[in-house]
Design an enzyme around this catalytic site. Sequence first.
Site, mmCIF file in Angstrom:
data_model
loop_
_atom_site.group_PDB
_atom_site.id
_atom_site.type_symbol
_atom_site.label_atom_id
_atom_site.label_comp_id
_atom_site.label_asym_id
_atom_site.label_seq_id
_atom_site.Cartn_x
_atom_site.Cartn_y
_atom_site.Cartn_z
ATOM 1 N N TRP A 170 21.194 -5.935 -14.266
ATOM 2 C CA TRP A 170 20.249 -5.694 -13.180
ATOM 3 C C TRP A 170 19.544 -7.020 -13.025
ATOM 4 O O TRP A 170 18.604 -7.342 -13.718
ATOM 5 C CB TRP A 170 19.299 -4.573 -13.554
ATOM 6 C CG TRP A 170 18.694 -3.952 -12.361
ATOM 7 C CD1 TRP A 170 19.304 -3.180 -11.435
ATOM 8 C CD2 TRP A 170 17.360 -4.098 -11.931
ATOM 9 N NE1 TRP A 170 18.426 -2.828 -10.469
ATOM 10 C CE2 TRP A 170 17.223 -3.384 -10.731
ATOM 11 C CE3 TRP A 170 16.255 -4.756 -12.427
ATOM 12 C CZ2 TRP A 170 16.030 -3.303 -10.029
ATOM 13 C CZ3 TRP A 170 15.068 -4.672 -11.725
ATOM 14 C CH2 TRP A 170 14.974 -3.956 -10.544
ATOM 15 N N CYS A 182 19.074 -3.972 -18.481
ATOM 16 C CA CYS A 182 20.519 -3.919 -18.323
ATOM 17 C C CYS A 182 21.003 -2.807 -19.231
ATOM 18 O O CYS A 182 20.295 -2.313 -20.068
ATOM 19 C CB CYS A 182 21.143 -5.218 -18.769
ATOM 20 S SG CYS A 182 20.542 -6.604 -17.834
ATOM 21 N N HIS A 206 -20.829 7.233 6.848
ATOM 22 C CA HIS A 206 -20.460 6.888 8.235
ATOM 23 C C HIS A 206 -19.419 7.846 8.791
ATOM 24 O O HIS A 206 -18.699 7.514 9.727
ATOM 25 C CB HIS A 206 -19.959 5.447 8.285
ATOM 26 C CG HIS A 206 -20.973 4.461 7.819
ATOM 27 N ND1 HIS A 206 -22.119 4.165 8.521
ATOM 28 C CD2 HIS A 206 -21.039 3.739 6.669
ATOM 29 C CE1 HIS A 206 -22.840 3.290 7.844
ATOM 30 N NE2 HIS A 206 -22.204 3.002 6.714
ATOM 31 N N ASN A 217 20.471 -8.936 -22.689
ATOM 32 C CA ASN A 217 19.426 -8.248 -21.933
ATOM 33 C C ASN A 217 18.131 -8.941 -22.321
ATOM 34 O O ASN A 217 17.824 -9.066 -23.496
ATOM 35 C CB ASN A 217 19.397 -6.774 -22.373
ATOM 36 C CG ASN A 217 18.364 -5.971 -21.609
ATOM 37 O OD1 ASN A 217 17.718 -6.483 -20.712
ATOM 38 N ND2 ASN A 217 18.207 -4.726 -21.987
ATOM 39 N N GLY A 218 17.394 -9.475 -21.344
ATOM 40 C CA GLY A 218 16.115 -10.113 -21.693
ATOM 41 C C GLY A 218 16.005 -11.474 -21.030
ATOM 42 O O GLY A 218 16.634 -11.744 -20.023
ATOM 43 N N GLU A 258 2.209 11.503 -1.802
ATOM 44 C CA GLU A 258 3.681 11.396 -1.852
ATOM 45 C C GLU A 258 4.285 12.255 -2.959
ATOM 46 O O GLU A 258 5.459 12.573 -2.899
ATOM 47 C CB GLU A 258 4.131 9.941 -1.987
ATOM 48 C CG GLU A 258 3.690 9.228 -3.235
ATOM 49 C CD GLU A 258 4.226 7.796 -3.269
ATOM 50 O OE1 GLU A 258 5.226 7.491 -2.618
ATOM 51 O OE2 GLU A 258 3.619 6.972 -3.975
ATOM 52 N N LYS A 294 -0.543 8.274 -4.088
ATOM 53 C CA LYS A 294 0.251 8.948 -5.138
ATOM 54 C C LYS A 294 0.194 10.462 -4.968
ATOM 55 O O LYS A 294 1.199 11.162 -5.071
ATOM 56 C CB LYS A 294 -0.281 8.538 -6.514
ATOM 57 C CG LYS A 294 0.173 7.149 -6.930
ATOM 58 C CD LYS A 294 1.631 7.152 -7.284
ATOM 59 C CE LYS A 294 2.347 5.834 -7.192
ATOM 60 N NZ LYS A 294 2.361 5.185 -5.902
#
Length: 619
Positions: A79, A5, A511, A105-106, A495, A492
């Site tokens: 958040w 947050c 193969h 926050n937490g 992208e 990774k």
Amino acid sequence: MDRVCGIVGYVGPQQALDVCLEGLRRLEYRGYDSAGVAVVCADGTLRTARRAGELRNLEKLLADSEPLEGTTGMGHTRWATHGGPTDGNAHPHTDCQGVLAVVHNGIIENHVALRAELEAAGHELASATDTEVVAHLLEDAYDPVTGLAAALTVVVNRLEGAFTLLVTHAGEPGLVVGGRRSSPLVIGVGRGETFLGSDVAAFIGHTRDAVELGQDQVVEVRRTGYRVTGFDGLPAETLPFHVDWDLAAAEKGGHDYFMQKEILEQPTAIEDTLRGRLTADGRITLDEERLSDDDLREIDKVFVVGCGSTYHAGLLAKYAIEHWTRIPVEVEMASEFRYRDPVLDRNTLVVAISQSGETADTLEAVRHAKTQKARVLAISNTNGSQIPRESDAVLYTRAGLEVCVASTKCLLAQITATSLLGLALARVLGTKDGEEVAREYDTLEAMPGLVAETLTRMGPVADLARELSPSPTVLFLGRHVGYPVALEGALKLKELAYVHAEGFPAGELKHGPIALIEQGVPVVVVMPSPRSRGVLHQKVLSNIAEVRARGARTIVVAEDGDDAVLPYAEHVIRVPQTPTLYSALVTTVPLQVLAMEFALARGLDVDKPRNLAKSVTVE
Ligand code: AGP
């Protein structure tokens, strides 16, 4: 529990509301589920305003209401990860009298017991958050003679978990008090004004002189400065520093890219996802359980569905869940699962992994599973998002907001969460007893340290990435749990660096894929441990010999002490020894760094790669 947050506190000559709103805007990258402010007004009252959604919702509310005038105040952007993103759950939270306010926050792990105690004592709590218990505990602890800091010191000693708290009281204008344990809080030291923030971005527009708070500390800030004590009430050491970041960098915690910041946050993401999950009798607690143990005991098949990196997390989950529960696990890309008419019934558990909780392919897979009466468990990083809401049970990762489009810390948190799920199922099904679960949990608790150790070794990986960056293609090989890691390494690189990269099971080379090998092609190999996968280890050495013989450049990720790889590897990337089922937590890290540095060497934007979105909400 609201892990990531934005928190701002202010005392000085300026209007607190202006300073706090500006600070919250600077923390915008943290995302909003709600925002709120509290101001100790000139008339001796405490006024609060809060709104779900973006900060602009709060600003609109403030514009339509009486001004909150005062020079002491605090602000919060939530958040959400515990208690839905609603007005009622928005911070700040107040006591019964409305004379003191708290932002947080937490996670307060013992909030349920504290809530019961408070309600039994007659307190009325209005929200579903863990935070609100602090406001009412403060109400009971507050004594105008000893003051707000003394009250918070009493309260923090009753809390379990990780938290940053800011509190204000109508009776003490000119004072904001903070307390922190395992969650960030910094002081901003201005001229005749003092700030508090969850990070320096909150006040960097006003001052670059800051003070880092240590573990278990309480801080009082006034216009004239600050005073820091321990949870024991005694004066405590502090760490002043000068912030030499600019604002843009401050939002990234001083790093150049969110991806860097989030890779480095991985130990904390694992730690927070684990925190408080093990009960005294060796059970693993989920976050929302609308499935009983009897429901779970009926499960005879598991499907894990996800997309991209979360699909790779699913592939890794298969090894752990099957090993511990002996229940067959199928792993599918959500977009395929959805349309192939899978065999599902009420004895099937579908595990839907999604950090955003909004991915359309995964959401549709969940909906399809529900039509077939399957039980659905969501693993998500976003509280209140659609996929958890439509699931029967939820296990939240607590990686905090992941801004970078390429997922890193959420993936490691998902691997952690699926391990927790496997242990939870094994305990309920009886294939593991409480002691065995506790032992595995202890092993998992050591993983953040091993990931942190791995992160200290990434310098040479960055150099190697720059050297390899002209390569038009890179192959990744792995076996067993190394195979999903190879897939993730390839994803990774695709992208971030827009390079053709592909991951294979090392045994598949002969193969067909070995036809791709020619002089100079980089092949990254994720080695199994020689300690626990000796047969596989030998086979992979043979695979490396096969590609070397055809001119490949071999980059080998191998555990400490595995010297058998030396004759086969052009480069060895060392990772700490770990149990096989958790090895992906360390072997994935070098591949993340390799891809990031590869892309940077190509001058690309690692936080916002072309053509991609952080959450794919279309099928
Ligand atoms: C991962 O680096 C990618 N950005 C992407 O594959 C992502 O994992 C996938 O889109 C799933 O997203 P979700 O976890 O939000 O469902």
